[in-house]
Design an enzyme around this catalytic site. Structure first.
Site, mmCIF file in Angstrom:
data_model
loop_
_atom_site.group_PDB
_atom_site.id
_atom_site.type_symbol
_atom_site.label_atom_id
_atom_site.label_comp_id
_atom_site.label_asym_id
_atom_site.label_seq_id
_atom_site.Cartn_x
_atom_site.Cartn_y
_atom_site.Cartn_z
ATOM 1 N N ASP A 1 0.833 -1.207 0.000
ATOM 2 C CA ASP A 1 0.000 0.000 0.000
ATOM 3 C C ASP A 1 0.872 1.262 0.000
ATOM 4 O OD1 ASP A 1 -2.404 1.384 0.068
ATOM 5 O OD2 ASP A 1 -3.227 0.210 1.721
ATOM 6 N N ASP B 1 -10.481 1.499 -4.199
ATOM 7 C CA ASP B 1 -11.132 1.067 -2.957
ATOM 8 C C ASP B 1 -12.634 0.933 -3.149
ATOM 9 O OD1 ASP B 1 -8.945 0.691 -1.445
ATOM 10 O OD2 ASP B 1 -9.164 2.470 -0.192
HETATM 11 C C1 DGJ Z 1 -6.048 1.360 1.582
HETATM 12 C C2 DGJ Z 1 -6.323 0.180 0.707
HETATM 13 O O1 DGJ Z 1 -6.700 0.596 -0.561
HETATM 14 C C3 DGJ Z 1 -7.364 -0.708 1.355
HETATM 15 O O2 DGJ Z 1 -7.703 -1.761 0.515
HETATM 16 C C4 DGJ Z 1 -6.819 -1.190 2.662
HETATM 17 O O3 DGJ Z 1 -5.721 -2.030 2.435
HETATM 18 C C5 DGJ Z 1 -6.441 -0.025 3.540
HETATM 19 N N1 DGJ Z 1 -5.566 0.898 2.875
HETATM 20 C C6 DGJ Z 1 -5.783 -0.493 4.795
HETATM 21 O O4 DGJ Z 1 -5.298 0.536 5.552
#
Ligand code: DGJ
Length: 726
Positions: A456, A523
């Site tokens: 991430d 997301d």
């Molecule tokens: C952002 C990501 O896009 C999500 O899928 C998840 O992993 C969160 N961060 C976790 O903090």
């Protein structure tokens, strides 16, 4: 020199790139549709390359070279901008050496130029690959004999000329949970520059900049495009001047976006642009996508094993980690056919919420009293792969790492600016920080035999200056440091797969994809929002590289509630997964998920190797979407037919299915074993009703040229149509 040695021609997959290397600075004579491999054509191209000499203009015909500059009277963005203590701003490169290696499917050209004025050796490397994608890399190296004052590189930009036919541009913007929104405009005089300053391409990344003929569409029109294969700050531009660019009309190009003083070259030091990838097609945006997909699929490390159905813990439990709950989730996943389990954010020390813990990549003993192994073992017992979430470039001030090394945080010495998502960026350009993160990740991967890291990157790199490096801008070196970290981890663990996440879709570029095996595209699992995101993410990436998960009925980002069958149909088009708390799912949802998982397994060989095709939006109602994947060698095809908004048209009319083979016949099945789509109609078109008894067989010629009437779907519904070649 004879013409053969002066006129260099690279050809591949219907594309030609032609240079005239006789002048001091080689000229770009052509980039676009393939020209015959015939010297007389190249000579004619060269001999006709001088445009009119205009009034009130330079006294010689304009040219457009590989290194456009003011010396050539080019008043647009030059190849090189920079200076030596405020001087040496007008480069005068002269060709010194040429390497040319032509193959039947492309080849490469290296041009070396010396610029005595700025004390730089300039290199332009062009490589045309078998997919017809042209990579351009420009580099400058400061002479060993140069004085003590460094050369500051402000910008280095790879540029190619565009013909008059290119009159419209299409690039992308977006925001969190709404990535890759296309924006289209006429190509006008002036500079259309997309410059990112986030330390990553970002949710609003320009992504692929396309210029094309009037009205170019998914399947029609000539299109010229550029993508910067770079995960830091980048720039893509199209520029048109009234006087044109040599005999061409405008230019397209890009490179890295540098902060002031970020790159200063002392004697012997070198800077190079990231590869700027140029693709041309006369088959619209799908033709461009096909070239990028072909390029990617030819890579040695392109993922070729079946893409495992994934269950990710994030939307199921968020930070609420509890072994028993997670074991139950794993068991429930196994029950529906999950093949990879990913433990998302929340497993490391202090990480009970998004305010602490980043940088301390050590399992939290308070939550995981026996470590991660009990969970890993359960995952393995079900024959699944195990994946783990990390965010290695980030640091929370509330972490042991930040407490021990406050100066490892990127930011000015006068004090840090505001946090974003409560976090800061770790200065990975510092060797000791890099070594520590590498050691922690290496240990985790080895210890738990990790198959997959979800990598991430949740904040922009703002005020990203290094305190170790006298407060100088650090995005360039940070980007290289991240690449080195990924490369070294993958070298040590050749089977390890990595996902580029970045808040979902914030770092999707072909630089990171040299080191990652898929992207988390957004997301947003809300299918209404996901459809356009997937449709446009596949402008660059084939579906096997795009993570696509089913979320809860109520999307956690938008709050929209949608039917299972809609979410399931949309999530088939990608590397599929689940983002739900299965321990709370009712038996009928689990049954539908199991049927959907089986369908994913059945269709993934096609979905992950076929050619992406998009229906032309002009041909269908504005509330509907049609895209699919076809086997270009005349095999099966699978399409998504979806309605995201209500509209005026009562019925679809005949909808054409592009990409199917007109010479074959197809048995057509509606694949709704995971639940059917609601319709706004009294009865399906008759062929659909018949299909529920026995799949009707239609000639490919009819499906591609006339098409089929489709059900009038209720709003927020989708159906999957499977065309089996017989
Ligand atoms: C952002 C990501 O896009 C999500 O899928 C998840 O992993 C969160 N961060 C976790 O903090």
């Amino acid at each position: 020199m004879d013409a053969r040695r002066e006129l260099l021609h690279l050809r591949s997959a219907g594309v030609s790139f032609v240079l005239d290397v006789a002048p001091d600075v080689p000229l770009i004579l052509h980039w676009g549709a393939a020209l015959p491999d015939d010297e007389s054509v190249l000579v004619a191209l060269r001999d006709s390359a001088a445009p009119a000499v205009l009034d009130n203009a330079p006294n010689a015909p304009r040219v457009f070279s590989v290194w456009p500059s003011e010396y050539e009277a080019w008043a647009g963005t030059p190849a090189l901008e920079g200076h030596v203590a405020g001087a040496a701003t007008t480069p005068r490169p002269v060709l010194r050496d040429v390497e040319h290696e032509a193959r039947a499917d492309g080849g490469r050209i290296r041009l070396v130029l010396d610029d005595r004025l700025s004390g730089l050796r300039c290199t332009a490397d062009y490589d045309l690959d078998p997919a017809g994608v042209l990579s351009a890399v420009l580099a400058v190296e400061r002479d060993h004999s140069a004085g003590p004052e460094p050369y500051t590189v402000s910008a280095l930009t790879a540029l190619l000329p565009l013909p008059s036919a290119a009159v419209e541009t299409l690039d992308f913007t977006g925001l969190w949970a709404g990535e890759r929104r296309p924006q289209r405009s006429p190509l006008l005089d002036g500079l259309h520059l997309r410059r990112t300053r986030r330390g990553k391409p970002g949710q609003d990344s320009p992504y692929v900049m396309m210029c094309g003929e009037r009205g170019f569409g998914a399947r029609r029109g000539e299109v010229w495009s550029a993508h910067a294969a770079w995960s830091g700050d980048q720039r893509l531009l199209v520029e048109r001047l009234p006087e044109g660019a040599g005999v061409a009309r405008s230019v397209l190009g890009g490179g890295e976006s540098l902060a002031p003083g970020e790159v200063r070259l002392a004697a012997g030091e070198r800077y190079s642009t990231p590869p700027v990838l140029f693709a041309w097609s006369d088959e619209g945006t799908d033709g461009i996508a096909r070239r990028f997909h072909d390029r990617l699929r030819r890579r040695e490390r392109h993922p070729r094993s079946p893409r495992p159905l994934t269950l990710n813990s994030w939307e199921a439990v968020y930070f609420d980690h509890d072994l028993e709950r997670l074991l139950a989730l794993v068991d429930a996943g196994a029950g529906v056919g999950v093949e990879r389990f990913v433990l998302d954010d929340g497993w490391f020390r202090g990480r009970r919420n998004a305010r602490a813990g980043l940088g301390d990549w050590i399992v939290d003993e308070q939550v995981w009293s026996h470590g991660l192994e009990p969970l890993v073992q359960r995952v393995r017992a079900h024959g699944m792969q195990f994946g783990l979430w990390v965010e290695p470039e980030m640091i929370s001030l509330d972490s042991d790492l930040a407490r021990a090394h406050p100066d490892w945080v990127l930011g000015p010495a006068v004090g840090l600016g505001p946090p974003a998502r409560n976090q800061y960026v770790l200065d990975l350009g510092r060797p000791e920080a890099h070594a520590l993160v590498l050691a922690r990740l290496d240990d985790l991967v080895s210890r738990h035999r990790i198959d997959f890291l979800k990598w991430d990157h949740n904040r922009d790199l703002l005020e990203a200056v290094s305190r170790e490096d006298a407060g100088r801008p650090a995005v360039h070196r940070q980007t290289l440091a991240v690449y080195a970290l990924l490369d070294e981890l993958r070298r040590r663990h050749p089977g390890l797969e990595i996902e580029s996440c970045a808040s979902g879709g914030g770092r999707v570029d072909l630089g990171i994809l040299d080191r990652a095996d898929r992207v988390w595209a957004s997301d947003s699992n809300d299918p209404v929002e996901r459809i356009p995101i997937v449709r446009w993410t596949q402008q660059l990436l084939p579906l096997e590289l795009i993570g696509a998960h089913i979320g809860d009925a109520r999307a956690h980002t938008s709050g929209r509630v949608t039917d299972f069958s809609f979410r399931a149909a949309v999530a088939l088009f990608g590397h599929a997964g689940i983002e739900m708390d299965l321990t709370r799912a009712d038996p009928s949802t689990l049954r539908d998920l199991t049927a959907w998982a089986a369908l994913y397994r059945e269709l993934r060989p096609l979905l992950h190797s076929g050619e992406v095709v998009n229906g032309d939006p002009e041909e269908t109602d504005p509330g509907t979407w049609l895209f699919g994947v076809v086997d270009p060698s005349g095999g099966d095809g699978v399409f998504l037919w979806a309605r995201t908004a209500s509209s005026g048209a009562g019925q679809s009319g005949r909808v054409r299915f592009p990409g199917l083979d007109p010479a074959r016949s197809y048995a057509v099945r509606v694949r709704d074993e995971f639940g059917g789509a609601l319709r706004n109609q009294a009865e399906d078109p008759a062929w659909v009703t018949r299909a529920s008894m026995a799949p009707p067989v239609f000639p490919g010629a009819m499906l591609t040229t006339a098409g089929l009437p489709l059900p009038t779907l209720a709003v927020q519904q989708a159906m999957v149509l499977h065309f089996e070649a017989i």
